[in-house]
Scaffold this active site. Sequence first.
Site, PDB file in Angstrom:
ATOM      1  N   GLU A  67       1.006  -1.249  -0.128  1.00 17.95           N
ATOM      2  CA  GLU A  67       0.207   0.088  -0.130  1.00 17.95           C
ATOM      3  C   GLU A  67       0.898   1.199   0.078  1.00 17.95           C
ATOM      4  OE1 GLU A  67      -3.069  -0.210  -0.365  1.00 17.95           O
ATOM      5  OE2 GLU A  67      -3.656  -2.155   0.475  1.00 17.95           O
TER       6      GLU A  67
ATOM      7  N   GLU B 126       3.659  13.742  -3.350  1.00 19.38           N
ATOM      8  CA  GLU B 126       2.956  13.910  -2.605  1.00 19.38           C
ATOM      9  C   GLU B 126       3.224  15.136  -1.643  1.00 19.38           C
ATOM     10  OE1 GLU B 126       3.498   9.744  -0.771  1.00 19.38           O
ATOM     11  OE2 GLU B 126       1.290   9.875  -0.843  1.00 19.38           O
TER      12      GLU B 126
HETATM   13  P1  NAD Z   1       7.913   5.322   5.062  1.00 18.69           P
HETATM   14  O1  NAD Z   1       8.038   4.799   3.548  1.00 18.69           O
HETATM   15  O2  NAD Z   1       8.981   6.327   5.271  1.00 18.69           O
HETATM   16  O3  NAD Z   1       7.833   4.400   6.242  1.00 18.69           O
HETATM   17  C1  NAD Z   1       6.692   3.466   6.295  1.00 18.69           C
HETATM   18  C2  NAD Z   1       7.229   2.427   7.199  1.00 18.69           C
HETATM   19  O4  NAD Z   1       8.324   1.679   6.720  1.00 18.69           O
HETATM   20  C3  NAD Z   1       7.727   2.919   8.486  1.00 18.69           C
HETATM   21  O5  NAD Z   1       7.283   1.816   9.466  1.00 18.69           O
HETATM   22  C4  NAD Z   1       9.127   2.815   8.570  1.00 18.69           C
HETATM   23  O6  NAD Z   1       9.888   2.706   9.655  1.00 18.69           O
HETATM   24  C5  NAD Z   1       9.471   1.698   7.566  1.00 18.69           C
HETATM   25  N1  NAD Z   1      10.567   1.739   6.725  1.00 18.69           N
HETATM   26  C6  NAD Z   1      11.436   2.762   6.422  1.00 18.69           C
HETATM   27  N2  NAD Z   1      12.573   2.509   5.824  1.00 18.69           N
HETATM   28  C7  NAD Z   1      12.427   1.047   5.680  1.00 18.69           C
HETATM   29  C8  NAD Z   1      13.429   0.056   5.218  1.00 18.69           C
HETATM   30  N3  NAD Z   1      14.422   0.336   4.763  1.00 18.69           N
HETATM   31  N4  NAD Z   1      12.998  -1.145   5.448  1.00 18.69           N
HETATM   32  C9  NAD Z   1      12.071  -1.523   6.330  1.00 18.69           C
HETATM   33  N5  NAD Z   1      11.387  -0.727   6.698  1.00 18.69           N
HETATM   34  C10 NAD Z   1      11.393   0.621   6.349  1.00 18.69           C
HETATM   35  O7  NAD Z   1       6.549   6.170   5.069  1.00 18.69           O
HETATM   36  P2  NAD Z   1       5.980   6.966   6.138  1.00 18.69           P
HETATM   37  O8  NAD Z   1       6.700   8.394   5.875  1.00 18.69           O
HETATM   38  O9  NAD Z   1       5.915   6.609   7.347  1.00 18.69           O
HETATM   39  O10 NAD Z   1       4.403   7.333   5.567  1.00 18.69           O
HETATM   40  C11 NAD Z   1       4.006   7.759   4.253  1.00 18.69           C
HETATM   41  C12 NAD Z   1       3.831   7.360   2.997  1.00 18.69           C
HETATM   42  O11 NAD Z   1       3.009   6.271   3.176  1.00 18.69           O
HETATM   43  C13 NAD Z   1       3.210   8.125   2.029  1.00 18.69           C
HETATM   44  O12 NAD Z   1       3.887   7.800   0.861  1.00 18.69           O
HETATM   45  C14 NAD Z   1       1.737   7.445   2.088  1.00 18.69           C
HETATM   46  O13 NAD Z   1       1.254   7.955   0.763  1.00 18.69           O
HETATM   47  C15 NAD Z   1       2.006   6.224   2.405  1.00 18.69           C
HETATM   48  N6  NAD Z   1       0.774   5.725   2.755  1.00 18.69           N
HETATM   49  C16 NAD Z   1       0.254   4.739   1.963  1.00 18.69           C
HETATM   50  C17 NAD Z   1      -1.132   4.122   2.418  1.00 18.69           C
HETATM   51  C18 NAD Z   1      -1.725   3.189   1.593  1.00 18.69           C
HETATM   52  O14 NAD Z   1      -2.858   2.562   1.969  1.00 18.69           O
HETATM   53  N7  NAD Z   1      -1.644   3.206   0.122  1.00 18.69           N
HETATM   54  C19 NAD Z   1      -1.571   4.578   3.609  1.00 18.69           C
HETATM   55  C20 NAD Z   1      -0.833   5.271   4.548  1.00 18.69           C
HETATM   56  C21 NAD Z   1       0.379   5.847   4.119  1.00 18.69           C
END
Ligand code: NAD
Length: 488
Positions: free
Chosen positions: A258, A389
């Site tokens: 997602e 975004e």
């Molecule tokens: P992010 O990708 O930075 O982090 C998401 C998760 O991944 C966090 O738990 C983070 O700790 C973890 N993470 C980061 N780097 C990692 C790695 N190398 N290996 C494993 N885990 C890792 O995103 P964010 O800033 O927390 O959230 C915002 C993003 O999430 C936006 O792009 C938003 O659109 C997306 N989002 C999507 C949905 C959906 O359902 N499509 C819902 C909510 C948020």
Amino acid sequence: MIGEAELLAKVPTQLYIGGEWVDSTSGRSIEVVDPATGDVLLSIADASVDDGRRALDAAVEAKAEWAATAPRKRGELLRSAFDLLQERADEIALLMTLEMGKPLAEARGEVTYGGEFLRWFSEEAVRISGRYGPNPEGTGRMIVTHTPVGPSYLITPWNFPLAMATRKLAPAIAAGCTSVIKPAELTPLTTLYFARLLEEVGLPAGVVNVVTTSTSGEVSEPIIRDPRLRKLSFTGSTAVGQKLLTQAAQGVLRTSMELGGNAPFLVFEDADLDKAVDGAMLAKFRNIGQACTAANRFLVHQSVADEFAARITERVKQLRIGRGTEEGVGVGPLIDERAVDKADALVRDAVERGATLVTGGSRVDGAGTFYEPTVVTDVAPGSDILREEIFGPVVSIVPFSDEADAVTKANGTEYGLVAYAFTRDLARAQRLVESLESGMLGINVGVVSNAAAPFGGVKQSGIGREGGSEGIHEYLETKYVLTPDPFG
Ligand code: NAD
């Protein structure tokens, strides 16, 4: 209503592994900060690579017994979790407001939305059906059955701390899968609190394990590459999702992704403008603009663009900025300084390329990471704000000339999570269902999320669906069995 200090004292601060609350072996801790004040709320365990592996060990150990647990029992545990969540709604809402910043009324809305996944999947647990019938040749009988996919690793983002966890945990539990969940380091308290709630309703040890860590990449990669893991479910940015898909390829894991969005919000010349503005406020300002489903680009027919801009600006100017716990606040802080810098840079870039700044456009001085609710109009093609975004309270308006132009602009992105369209023309609405490239579409509504619906995107917004009758199948394998004709 419970006081903040009293609530924080109830939040577990350790890792939850194999039914035990345990210290991390890293010797480090994570300081969780209130984005509205910059104050530290709590210090919690910061898992090491070893802790992550132990959490997977626990999920693997509990796997067989949980898969063999009666679906009714799994469903009833989820239903008990739903009931207890209702009792604790005020506490969990306040906790989300403290660690994430969203206004309390919205946090209550998230308790309702997040809770619905528990109720929905408590009902789905007993509806995992298969099929049985003759093969076309009539020489055998074909059986199709579904089995739990196995130990799952669930990674959630910071913006919906409860709902993103329940949207993954509830179908995993219902399907008979054990899991390790890793919440975002910025908002891990809600998941810890929720894990305690699952423990209270009697979820067996090892079915759900929680690791909180500041070194997500280091801790996650060995889990993802471990041959005992069978499923990766990730919600977060497309960039991280792409990296994790590469890691998951090694074990050919089942994946649910997602990812990011860049939702177009289309307003046609025949739209009911009052409803369009109401829908726009919801689609844009829910969660302070920090939602994957947030309207990112307002594409408005040129004949109503000025009117729409004027009406939405009037509403935006009325929004009160403040800490989410304060009465009447519509816009809380952004999650951190980086988020403020990003929103600010996108607005500046748009203005430098010729957009008109109608209101807002500045960070707010003082404690906390606040950004003014902002409207920019006549945004020029090629502006960063149309491609990335925003994840902030910024309305960005682009005029279009006709339906074909609107659809081309709407689809001109690598994302495809959700789109919104306001029109009174039924045939046009039906054409949009087919021509817009998105996994979800709201017609004359500003919010589409529902536990009973399949949530997810196309293109680089993701793979798979969460919620609906589709959601449980993300955690089930399909097995086909052939037997000879019993009369043959
Ligand atoms: P992010 O990708 O930075 O982090 C998401 C998760 O991944 C966090 O738990 C983070 O700790 C973890 N993470 C980061 N780097 C990692 C790695 N190398 N290996 C494993 N885990 C890792 O995103 P964010 O800033 O927390 O959230 C915002 C993003 O999430 C936006 O792009 C938003 O659109 C997306 N989002 C999507 C949905 C959906 O359902 N499509 C819902 C909510 C948020």
